[in-house]
Design a protein around this motif. Structure first.
Motif, PDB file in Angstrom:
ATOM      1  N   VAL A 160       0.246  42.890  -2.660  1.00  0.00           N
ATOM      2  CA  VAL A 160       1.107  42.195  -3.996  1.00  0.00           C
ATOM      3  C   VAL A 160       0.702  40.977  -4.405  1.00  0.00           C
ATOM      4  N   PRO A 161       0.987  40.646  -5.552  1.00  0.00           N
ATOM      5  CA  PRO A 161       0.866  39.385  -6.167  1.00  0.00           C
ATOM      6  C   PRO A 161       1.177  38.184  -5.439  1.00  0.00           C
ATOM      7  N   PRO A 162       0.522  37.016  -5.417  1.00  0.00           N
ATOM      8  CA  PRO A 162       0.572  35.832  -4.581  1.00  0.00           C
ATOM      9  C   PRO A 162       2.122  35.089  -4.908  1.00  0.00           C
ATOM     10  N   ILE A 163       2.427  34.291  -3.918  1.00  0.00           N
ATOM     11  CA  ILE A 163       3.427  33.418  -4.151  1.00  0.00           C
ATOM     12  C   ILE A 163       2.852  32.239  -4.715  1.00  0.00           C
ATOM     13  N   ALA A 164       3.782  31.657  -5.565  1.00  0.00           N
ATOM     14  CA  ALA A 164       3.222  30.565  -6.404  1.00  0.00           C
ATOM     15  C   ALA A 164       4.126  29.595  -6.923  1.00  0.00           C
ATOM     16  N   LEU A 165       3.908  28.605  -7.491  1.00  0.00           N
ATOM     17  CA  LEU A 165       4.736  27.518  -7.802  1.00  0.00           C
ATOM     18  C   LEU A 165       5.444  27.820  -9.361  1.00  0.00           C
ATOM     19  N   PHE A 166       6.876  27.531  -9.419  1.00  0.00           N
ATOM     20  CA  PHE A 166       7.328  27.884 -10.711  1.00  0.00           C
ATOM     21  C   PHE A 166       8.453  26.583 -10.961  1.00  0.00           C
ATOM     22  N   ALA A 167       8.560  26.452 -12.115  1.00  0.00           N
ATOM     23  CA  ALA A 167       9.851  25.342 -12.641  1.00  0.00           C
ATOM     24  C   ALA A 167      10.300  25.978 -14.162  1.00  0.00           C
ATOM     25  N   SER A 168      11.481  25.451 -14.276  1.00  0.00           N
ATOM     26  CA  SER A 168      12.063  25.804 -15.714  1.00  0.00           C
ATOM     27  C   SER A 168      11.533  24.750 -16.672  1.00  0.00           C
ATOM     28  N   PRO A 169      11.307  25.200 -17.990  1.00  0.00           N
ATOM     29  CA  PRO A 169      10.833  24.181 -19.234  1.00  0.00           C
ATOM     30  C   PRO A 169      11.624  22.883 -19.016  1.00  0.00           C
ATOM     31  N   ASP A 170      13.049  23.053 -18.606  1.00  0.00           N
ATOM     32  CA  ASP A 170      13.729  21.881 -18.773  1.00  0.00           C
ATOM     33  C   ASP A 170      13.676  21.009 -17.746  1.00  0.00           C
ATOM     34  N   TYR A 171      13.357  21.486 -16.379  1.00  0.00           N
ATOM     35  CA  TYR A 171      12.749  20.473 -15.483  1.00  0.00           C
ATOM     36  C   TYR A 171      11.566  19.980 -15.868  1.00  0.00           C
ATOM     37  N   VAL A 172      10.808  20.666 -16.191  1.00  0.00           N
ATOM     38  CA  VAL A 172       9.102  20.011 -16.931  1.00  0.00           C
ATOM     39  C   VAL A 172       9.595  18.963 -17.776  1.00  0.00           C
ATOM     40  N   GLY A 173      10.256  19.345 -18.862  1.00  0.00           N
ATOM     41  CA  GLY A 173      10.755  18.181 -20.004  1.00  0.00           C
ATOM     42  C   GLY A 173      11.274  16.995 -19.251  1.00  0.00           C
ATOM     43  N   LYS A 174      12.034  17.156 -18.240  1.00  0.00           N
ATOM     44  CA  LYS A 174      12.778  15.898 -17.631  1.00  0.00           C
ATOM     45  C   LYS A 174      11.697  15.119 -16.906  1.00  0.00           C
ATOM     46  N   HIS A 175      11.259  15.765 -15.960  1.00  0.00           N
ATOM     47  CA  HIS A 175      10.206  15.256 -14.945  1.00  0.00           C
ATOM     48  C   HIS A 175       8.952  15.339 -14.985  1.00  0.00           C
ATOM     49  N   GLY A 176       8.428  16.016 -15.900  1.00  0.00           N
ATOM     50  CA  GLY A 176       6.850  16.049 -16.022  1.00  0.00           C
ATOM     51  C   GLY A 176       6.382  17.315 -15.258  1.00  0.00           C
ATOM     52  N   ILE A 177       5.113  17.461 -15.172  1.00  0.00           N
ATOM     53  CA  ILE A 177       4.624  18.348 -14.345  1.00  0.00           C
ATOM     54  C   ILE A 177       3.623  17.563 -13.530  1.00  0.00           C
ATOM     55  N   PRO A 178       3.453  18.104 -12.235  1.00  0.00           N
ATOM     56  CA  PRO A 178       2.479  17.578 -11.133  1.00  0.00           C
ATOM     57  C   PRO A 178       0.817  17.944 -11.772  1.00  0.00           C
ATOM     58  N   ARG A 179      -0.027  17.055 -11.626  1.00  0.00           N
ATOM     59  CA  ARG A 179      -1.309  17.454 -11.776  1.00  0.00           C
ATOM     60  C   ARG A 179      -2.080  17.752 -10.465  1.00  0.00           C
ATOM     61  N   THR A 180      -1.713  17.323  -9.279  1.00  0.00           N
ATOM     62  CA  THR A 180      -2.329  17.516  -8.238  1.00  0.00           C
ATOM     63  C   THR A 180      -1.456  18.117  -7.202  1.00  0.00           C
ATOM     64  N   LEU A 181      -1.755  18.651  -6.308  1.00  0.00           N
ATOM     65  CA  LEU A 181      -0.683  19.119  -5.153  1.00  0.00           C
ATOM     66  C   LEU A 181      -0.005  18.080  -4.515  1.00  0.00           C
ATOM     67  N   ALA A 182      -0.853  16.838  -4.139  1.00  0.00           N
ATOM     68  CA  ALA A 182      -0.189  15.843  -3.511  1.00  0.00           C
ATOM     69  C   ALA A 182       0.841  14.991  -4.479  1.00  0.00           C
ATOM     70  N   GLU A 183       0.889  15.204  -5.676  1.00  0.00           N
ATOM     71  CA  GLU A 183       1.917  14.812  -6.622  1.00  0.00           C
ATOM     72  C   GLU A 183       3.321  15.516  -6.520  1.00  0.00           C
ATOM     73  N   LEU A 184       3.367  16.527  -5.822  1.00  0.00           N
ATOM     74  CA  LEU A 184       4.399  17.561  -5.420  1.00  0.00           C
ATOM     75  C   LEU A 184       5.431  16.456  -4.649  1.00  0.00           C
TER      76      LEU A 184
END
Length: 302
Positions: A160-184
């Motif tokens: 089956v397709p993999p498990i991956a990371l997701f967020a809403s556009p609203d969250y990304v708009g407020k908090h930005g998007i991580p550029r590296t795994l460490a930034e999580l």
């Protein structure tokens, strides 16, 4: 001369755990079941099981007799079913066990299409991330990740397709998007409950090398359906099965985060209760679900 029907009845009583349950499933009164098993014991000259108000327990003789008879009984039942299966129209109740988010993927619309094709079938779902007892809960088929063959036999193991990371556009708009795994580690992450309030996520990069990061966030829940809903509500970044996010991404409700990372090599196991014959209705339903997973896997790629 032994009545082989009584031997087959004995096997079913052991599997269902009581005279009453065996009688209910086989359409005969429990006292009839009990009387026939007692008659078999009289013929054999040996006690096969100990009766109590709560359960039946096999004697040593009963366990040995069951172990030797069960395969023969199953073979006879399978031979009979093989002769008639081609003439049977799928019908009757199919009880399905899977994780809480199963209907996020196999949607009610998919179920409606299946039921339109097979109008004599009824579907019941027991959706829980906890493992269920397939026999005790009268489950016809279960869909599990990494299922153990000790609980039944695995008829199919599907990638089956993999498990991956997701967020809403609203969250990304407020908090930005991580550029590296460490930034999580500095982001709000949605996790399963953990005594330390932090979770360790292990993910593979595009090079196949596993990396890990310790994450935390304001919301934790014990099943993926709740985490999925929390991600949609903008509460944080969630680690979710890709198959349940297809519609969300298409309508812009979720966006991938660090798409080069995932938890791959996932598989889905289709599990049936031990030794139970598979009805045409169950086979048709499993085929319908497998087609959905094949479509999703083709969409995401291996």
């Amino acid at each position: 001369m032994f009545d082989f029907n009584d031997i087959a009845l004995f096997v079913q009583v052991v599997r269902y755990g009581s005279f009453s349950e065996a009688g209910r499933r086989l359409g005969m009164p429990p006292n009839t079941v009990s009387r026939r098993i007692q008659g078999l014991e009289d013929q054999l000259g040996s006690r096969l099981m100990q009766r109590s108000t709560r359960k039946l327990t096999l004697t040593d003789a009963g366990q040995g007799f069951y172990d030797r008879c069960t395969e023969a009984v199953d073979s006879l039942q399978q031979a009979s079913q093989d002769l008639t299966a081609g003439r049977k129209v799928p019908s009757g109740l199919v009880r399905v066990a899977s994780t809480a988010n199963f209907l996020d993927f196999y949607t009610p619309a998919a179920a409606a299409a299946f039921l339109e094709e097979y109008p004599q079938v009824r579907l019941e779902f027991l959706l829980d991330d906890a493992m269920v007892d397939l026999i005790a809960d009268r489950i016809d088929v279960a869909f599990r990740g990494g299922a153990d063959s000790e609980t039944g036999y695995i008829a199919h193991r599907m990638p089956v397709p993999p498990i991956a990371l997701f967020a809403s556009p609203d969250y990304v708009g407020k908090h930005g998007i991580p550029r590296t795994l460490a930034e999580l580690a500095r982001h709000r992450c949605l996790t399963m409950p953990h005594p330390s309030s932090r979770a360790l996520w292990r993910l593979q990069g595009s090079d196949g090398v596993e990396e890990q990061v310790e994450v935390a966030g304001p919301f934790a829940a014990g099943n993926t359906r709740a985490l999925h809903q929390a991600a949609l509500a903008g509460l944080g970044i969630a680690l979710l099965p890709s198959v349940v996010t297809v519609a969300d991404i298409a309508r812009g409700a979720l966006v991938p985060v660090l798409p080069q990372y995932s938890r791959g090599n996932q598989s889905l196991c289709v599990v049936y209760p031990s030794h139970r014959q598979v009805s045409p209705a169950v086979k048709a339903f499993v085929t319908s679900v497998m087609r959905k997973f094949e479509q999703a896997f083709a969409l995401h790629g291996p």
